[in-house]
Every structure is written in C-alpha cells, then in structure tokens.
Design an enzyme around this catalytic site. Structure first.
Site, PDB file in Angstrom:
ATOM      1  N   GLU A  25       0.675  -1.212   0.012  1.00 38.71           N
ATOM      2  CA  GLU A  25       0.035   0.068   0.066  1.00 38.71           C
ATOM      3  C   GLU A  25       0.887   1.366  -0.071  1.00 38.71           C
ATOM      4  O   GLU A  25       0.706   2.050  -0.661  1.00 38.71           O
ATOM      5  CB  GLU A  25      -0.973   0.085   1.075  1.00 38.71           C
ATOM      6  N   LYS A  46      24.137   0.108  -0.109  1.00 34.53           N
ATOM      7  CA  LYS A  46      23.457  -1.044   0.694  1.00 34.53           C
ATOM      8  C   LYS A  46      23.654  -0.971   2.398  1.00 34.53           C
ATOM      9  O   LYS A  46      24.742  -0.471   2.870  1.00 34.53           O
ATOM     10  CB  LYS A  46      24.101  -2.270   0.297  1.00 34.53           C
ATOM     11  N   SER A  93      20.617  -6.979 -21.596  1.00 37.55           N
ATOM     12  CA  SER A  93      19.263  -6.507 -21.885  1.00 37.55           C
ATOM     13  C   SER A  93      19.124  -5.201 -22.967  1.00 37.55           C
ATOM     14  O   SER A  93      20.006  -4.290 -22.838  1.00 37.55           O
ATOM     15  CB  SER A  93      18.648  -6.287 -20.590  1.00 37.55           C
ATOM     16  N   CYS A 104      10.466  -2.632  -4.102  1.00 32.67           N
ATOM     17  CA  CYS A 104      10.491  -3.952  -3.561  1.00 32.67           C
ATOM     18  C   CYS A 104      10.941  -5.147  -4.517  1.00 32.67           C
ATOM     19  O   CYS A 104      10.931  -4.983  -5.818  1.00 32.67           O
ATOM     20  CB  CYS A 104       9.198  -4.265  -3.188  1.00 32.67           C
ATOM     21  N   ASP A 136      27.329 -13.371 -15.690  1.00 30.26           N
ATOM     22  CA  ASP A 136      27.108 -12.027 -14.849  1.00 30.26           C
ATOM     23  C   ASP A 136      27.146 -12.280 -13.372  1.00 30.26           C
ATOM     24  O   ASP A 136      26.746 -13.283 -12.881  1.00 30.26           O
ATOM     25  CB  ASP A 136      26.047 -11.275 -15.168  1.00 30.26           C
ATOM     26  N   HIS A 183      22.211   4.491 -16.392  1.00 31.76           N
ATOM     27  CA  HIS A 183      21.487   4.871 -15.240  1.00 31.76           C
ATOM     28  C   HIS A 183      20.827   6.180 -15.478  1.00 31.76           C
ATOM     29  O   HIS A 183      20.056   6.455 -14.719  1.00 31.76           O
ATOM     30  CB  HIS A 183      22.253   4.868 -13.875  1.00 31.76           C
TER      31      HIS A 183
HETATM   32  N1  GLN Z   1      22.626  -9.031 -18.187  1.00 31.59           N
HETATM   33  C1  GLN Z   1      22.045  -8.138 -17.450  1.00 31.59           C
HETATM   34  C2  GLN Z   1      21.408  -6.912 -18.305  1.00 31.59           C
HETATM   35  O1  GLN Z   1      21.775  -6.782 -19.209  1.00 31.59           O
HETATM   36  C3  GLN Z   1      22.996  -7.557 -16.456  1.00 31.59           C
HETATM   37  C4  GLN Z   1      22.372  -6.837 -15.199  1.00 31.59           C
HETATM   38  C5  GLN Z   1      23.040  -6.254 -14.128  1.00 31.59           C
HETATM   39  O2  GLN Z   1      24.435  -6.200 -14.281  1.00 31.59           O
HETATM   40  N2  GLN Z   1      22.491  -6.031 -13.061  1.00 31.59           N
HETATM   41  O3  GLN Z   1      20.344  -6.458 -17.818  1.00 31.59           O
END
Ligand code: GLN
Ligand code: ZN
Length: 723
Positions: free
Chosen positions: A24, A114, A402, A485, A568, A657
């Site tokens: 919520e 973290k 990705s 989350c 990875d 990012h």
């Molecule tokens: N192979 C993943 C991606 O490209 C690696 C993601 C990551 O490093 N957190 O999304």
C-alpha cells in the site's frame, strides 16, 4: 533476584516491514510523487499501516511493541532529519525529505548504498565540520502519541549515533582528513536532548540500533558514546541493539557502560564474553530476521540459555522478510515470514531458555573453501589464440545483455503467466522482440550481439523459475529502497537444471545473424545473493550446486554453436562479509564457484563477465581471479581506470543509469583515457550496464555514438604513424 531492568518485555521485535502487506505504501508514494494524490492521502496510508502493524503485533501476543520503525522512505534519512543534518541545498526545496531521497529539479539526491550485507539500501547522510545538529523529535514523538491514542505503549527506535556517523560521508568541501565520526560529541549532545524529551513524555525504554557493532573498529566510539548517553540522568532506559553478525570486541566496550539492555544477534552464535553482560537485560535475537525458515525452537532455547537471556526478539528488524505466508502455498511447514516469526518469538518467550550441551550451540562454522574440483580452462594466451577465429576487430563493441523492456513485453508476460494467452502467442512475441534487437544491433554495427533478454522478468528470478530447488512466492515482497521492492526466490532444496534454459533464445538470435551472439547467464553468486537460501548447508556448498547448473547451461550453449557466453556476477561484492577477517575465505569460494560455472567451456569459447562497479578495491583481485576472457564493469560514473588486468576489459563508456545521451566526442575521450591503462588489443567498448530501463530511442542514439567513437579510436590506433 530482580534487576533494575526486569521490566523489559519478554517478547519483542527490533523492527517490522512497513511497505504494507499489499504494498500500500508503494502505491501511495508513487501516487504522491506523480501528483495523482495529495500529501494527506500519503499521510493517511502511513497512519493506517502503523495502526495495523501495532494491532497485529498485539493480537499475536507480542509484549514489546516498537515505534518509529515506520518510514516514508528510509530510517537513516529519517535520522538525518531527526538531528537536522539536512544539507543546505535541500532546505529551499518544496519537500526537502523527498528531495534528499529522490532529487528535485536541479538538485541531486543523496547517494544511496547497501545497508550492511542486506539488499536494503539507505541514503548516505552528508556530515561536515559545520553541520549544525539540532534535535527535531517530531517523528518519534508523533508515532509514540499516535500509538498511545490507539492504546499501545511503545518503545521508540532510533538509529544509534555511532552507526549514523559511521555510515555518513564527509560533506562536499570538508577538509582533508575529516570524517563524520569527528562530530560524535556534538551529535551526542543532540541524542542527550532527544532522550530527555522522550523521558519527559514518560517513555520507559528507547532502542538505539547499532549494527555497526558487528563491523571492525567501532569499539572506542561505542564505549565513549554509551558512557555519555547512559551517564545522563534524564533519560529512558536504553536498549542497544547489535545485529547482522557477532558483536565480538564491541561487547566488552558496551559492558563498561551502564546501558540497561543489549540485544544480541544470536543467529551468529553466542558471543564470547557474554557473561560480562550479567546484571543487565540480554535480549536474545534468536529468530532470524534475514531468513525465511521456521525457527528450530529447541536450538533457540539453548541459545537463550547460553547467553543468559530471558527476553526474546528477532535477530534484526523483520524489514528484510515478507509480511506473512497468507496466500502462499509453497513449502508447507517450512517457512516463516514476519507474522509467523512473531508467533515464534511469543512461543519462545513462553517456553523460556533451556540449557543443552554447548557444542550444539556455538557457531554454525563455515567450511573452508576448496578448489573447483572439476576441469578448468587453459591459460589465457592459449584461449585467446583459440578465439582468434571470432574475427573481431580491435576495440570490439558489445552491450551488457538486456535491451529495453517494452510495456508490450511486460503485459504479454503477465497475460501468459495468468493463462490469458497461449505459449505460442507469448513465444512468438518474444521472437519478434529478439528480431528487433538483433536487427538494430546489425544496423548500428555492433560486433558481438545479444538477444536482448526480453523473456526475463529479472536476471535471478528467471533462472530460479527454471531450476529445481527454487520456489517463488506470490506476494513475498521485501523493500529494497523507497517504494522499490523485490520478490526474492526461495532456494529450498538441491539445485538441479531439469532442462536447458536459455539455449532456445540464444540460438534463435544466432540464427538471425552472421555475427557472434552472446549467451547470457546469471552467475552462481548473484543467484544466491538475491534469493532466500536454505540454511541447512553452508552457503558455499549451495553456491556450488548453482554453479553446476550454470556449468551445464554453458555446455549446452556451446554445443548449440554459441561462441561467446557471458556469466554476470553483479552481486559478487554484496556477499562480502562485514569483518575483514572473514573476507578472504568468502572470496576464495565465490571465485571457485564462478570458475566452476565457466570452467567447462572450451578454449575457443569466449567467456565474458559483467559486474556493476569498478571502484571496489576489496574485490579487484577476486574479479581478476574469475579468469574471464572479457570483463565489463561500470566506470561511466566512477571514472575509467582499472589497471593491471591481463585479459579483455570493457570499462563502461555509456552511463545507462541516466537518460542523458553521451556524445561521440565524450565517448572517444573516455576510450582514449582507457587506452592509457589497457592495450588496444584488450580494450572492449560497451555501456556500463544492461539497457532494459532505457527506451529504444535513447539506446539507438547512444549506441550510434558508441559505435562511431569506437570506429574513430580504432582508426587512430591502427594508424602505424601513431605508434
Ligand atoms: N545482463 C544483465 C542485463 O543486461 C546484467 C544486469 C546487471 O548487471 N545488473 O540486464
Ligand atoms: Zn550491471
């Protein structure tokens, strides 16, 4: 014999989830941020969640209810506000609190990192020599009064002063050599004031969270701080809570102060010297706040006895586990989430301690790491020669895996999972997405292609869903930061790979192009780091099982003609033990697990790895020891430069990012800087992480510049006049 502090409740928790049983708070926060709802709506949701939590805890029979464990974003941020350590640049913002958390027009947010070795993230306070501390007790007082109105007497919980300062960073512009801990006495003045305000409200107990006690080197500050705080006459009784590990040498430091109670995390064993706490209340953290397994009540009772404790608690806040098992049908009889853990605590308080031989009690004891026990790869030079027929140019361009996850793909996955569409429909959509990503990469002139990972919801969950030994919850959400989350999979049994997982998609992508396509796998350490893991085997053994499953996948990808495989390990550093003395052993087995996962690959298969950071001095040697042919790291943010790597290295040249598109000149300059540390024949060109959170438009523009920059630098390095 009664001691002064016998009034501490027999059962309590150090903290509780706050995102809401149905998330919520997440929805209310996001509605508020997007302007879909007002502040009053957010406040109302917060109030309801707090009321529901106290009521539920009371219904379950818990005696000691905590307050001030709720937060709209983060408890460390709340503490900064509590002591008025708000950097000036936020003071003019419309909402300084959320500006610190998320940034506001033109003002960057506080850094986030973290919280110890959990997957929770806190905002890093900025403390300088001129930070003016002031007690702003509104929030703990408001929660205290709110609970009283509902008929509950609570124990306010504050982040302790030593932990707060040790987790802070020096404010920009602080003189060399300044550290936030230099301000301890000034901050203690404010805590003294806060405690006296709470005493004035008639508060009996306050909890001060000091997880920093389980890391190295905190003892002198702790001794000093708690001598001062406990030495002050006008204050509630103090519970100092230590958690996430063994308190070790900080225990004698606390024992010379006159704090009335200490909470110990006994899931890491009973600390040496616990008898120094005789005469005060020991709160036994015997119900793990980090795991999701039912507690062995007999063992918990012996731990209580060995620690001389009659009070029972969670080992840390229950923030790190989901709310309850209601609505879940997995692993019957084996799991306990927050509510079920509270019931265990109540039961243990009733049963009380029971002595059993100590041998059964002390430390779980981790086993030594060993070598991988399976065939390993040849030396790098031999592999590099065997990989020459990949025919890659110098400065090869690749991506991290990705491609943008479109709303269409997400909706299709949900429809398929809910049985609203057929497997064929879903899979043909995935193939279309792969086709789109491959076509784009060919058009842009990328050298080593990826399929784009459209079939994956998450890089760990996807593998968990395809391996035996894992279960996934319906609603087991855990706060990661703010409104975010995760739903960690539960690794509960022996891990086995019943069938190939990624081969179908990798080979489909490879069938569309003559250029090499990378197979994409998640490494064993990352898979266990982002799951709840069985407790009946040492973590290293569990990780080795996962490594074997990955090894089989590597073998099958290779057999299907995939020549480049990336495994990875972005979480390699996350599991690093909090105490230096434990780190080498961990790194040894983590590296062994990775090498076990990849070591079956033939010399002509090129193994890549990716980690999301590069400024991790503690783990650099370990990254090197992974022995991957190519390592891609983040460095668009932290500045290029990881010298001394003997194999391929791809320092990120595009910061994914941020929505910002780097220009060709900027990328060229980064590559030229990288060439000072890495010879051209080993330098790779890539973004600093996966592209899944970006849009296709951004990716196309950015990658166009990346390829152009690589081409320009390639031309200059190939020019013999330049050598
Ligand atoms: N192979 C993943 C991606 O490209 C690696 C993601 C990551 O490093 N957190 O999304
Ligand atoms: Zn990454």
């Amino acid at each position: 014999m009664r001691s002064v502090s016998d009034d501490f409740p027999v059962s309590t928790v150090l903290g509780y989830p706050r995102i809401g049983p149905d998330r919520e708070l997440k929805r209310a926060l996001e509605a508020y941020w997007d302007g879909r709802a007002g502040r009053d709506h957010l406040e109302r949701v917060g109030r309801q969640l707090r009321a529901d939590t106290w009521q539920r805890l009371a219904e379950l029979g818990l005696e000691g209810l905590p307050s001030n464990t709720f937060s709209f974003y983060d408890q460390v941020l709340d503490t900064a506000v509590l002591v008025d350590a708000v950097p000036d640049r936020y003071r003019e913002c419309a909402d300084p609190y959320f500006a610190m958390a998320r940034g506001a027009d033109g003002v960057a947010p506080l850094r986030m990192t973290k919280w110890f070795d959990t997957n929770y993230h806190y905002l890093v306070p900025e403390i300088g020599p001129k930070t003016r501390f002031r007690a702003v007790a509104d929030k703990p007082l408001a929660e205290l009064r709110e609970a009283r109105e509902l008929g509950h007497e609570t124990r306010p919980v504050l982040v302790g002063p030593v932990t707060f300062l040790r987790l802070a960073q020096a404010a920009p512009g602080s003189p060399d050599g300044f550290t936030p801990v230099d301000r301890l006495d000034d901050l203690l003045d404010v805590y003294v004031r806060l405690l006296s305000v709470l005493a004035g409200e008639g508060v009996g107990w306050v909890q001060l969270d000091e997880p920093i006690l389980v890391t190295d080197g905190g003892s002198p500050a702790v001794r000093h701080a708690y001598r001062r705080l406990a030495g002050h006459p006008r204050r509630p009784k103090l519970l100092v809570a230590s958690y996430f590990g063994d308190i070790a040498d900080a225990l004698p430091a606390l024992a010379v102060t006159s704090v009335e109670a200490v909470a110990l995390d006994l899931t890491h064993g009973v600390p040496e010297g616990v008898e120094l706490l005789r005469g005060r209340t020991v709160v036994a953290g015997v119900v793990s706040g980090r795991e999701v397994w039912r507690t062995d009540l007999d063992r918990a009772r012996s731990l209580m006895a060995a620690a001389g404790a009659t009070r029972v608690s969670s080992s840390c806040s229950l923030l790190h586990v989901p709310y309850s098992l209601r609505g879940e049908d997995i692993l019957p009889g084996r799991l306990a989430f927050a509510e079920e853990k509270v019931a265990e605590i109540v039961a243990l308080a009733e049963l009380g301690p029971k002595a059993t031989p100590v041998a059964a009690v002390t430390g779980a004891g981790s086993r030594r790491g060993s070598d991988t026990g399976v065939q390993e790869r040849s030396a790098y030079a031999v592999r590099a020669a065997a990989q020459r027929d990949l025919n890659l140019p110098v400065l090869p361009v690749t991506t991290i895996g990705s491609f943008p996850q479109t709303a269409e793909v997400r909706a299709a996955r949900q429809a398929f999972a809910a049985g609203r569409s057929s497997r064929e429909e879903y899979e043909s959509l995935i193939e279309r997405e792969i086709g789109r990503a491959v076509a784009l990469q060919e058009r842009l002139g990328i050298d080593v292609l990826v399929h784009g990972e459209p079939e994956r919801n998450d890089m760990v969950q996807y593998f968990a869903e395809h391996l035996d030994g894992f279960a996934v919850t319906r609603n087991g959400w855990v706060q990661s930061y703010g409104s975010r989350c995760t739903r960690p999979p539960i690794l509960h049994g022996d891990v086995r790979r019943p069938a190939p997982i990624t081969v179908r998609w990798a080979t489909y992508a490879q069938s569309l192009t003559g250029r090499p396509v990378k197979g994409m796998l998640t490494g064993p350490v990352t898979i266990v780091a982002w799951s709840f893991v069985r407790a009946d085997l040492p973590l290293r053994d569990v990780t080795m099982q996962v490594a074997d499953a990955v090894r089989e996948e590597v073998r099958d990808l290779e057999a299907a003609g995939i020549r480049v495989i990336q495994v990875d390990e972005p979480a390699l550093r996350e599991l690093l033990p909090l105490r230096k003395g434990d780190q080498d052993e961990y790194l040894a087995w983590a590296v062994a697990a990775y090498r076990r996962a990849t070591g079956g690959a033939g010399d002509s298969t090129q193994i890549h790895t990716h980690l999301c950071y590069s400024n991790a001095a503690e783990v650099l040697a370990a990254i090197d020891a992974l022995d991957a042919d190519v390592t891609s790291i983040e460095s668009a943010r932290s500045g290029t430069g990881v010298p001394g790597f003997g194999r391929g290295l791809g320092p990120g040249v595009y910061d994914i990012h941020s929505p910002r598109i780097p220009g060709q000149a900027e990328i060229t300059a980064r590559l030229q800087r990288a060439l000072r540390n890495i010879p051209a024949e080993r330098l790779w060109v890539n973004p600093d992480c996966g592209l899944k959170t970006r849009t296709y438009e951004q990716v196309e523009e950015a990658l166009t510049n990346v390829v152009a920059a690589a081409g320009a630098v390639r031309a200059s390095t190939e020019d013999p006049g330049d050598r």
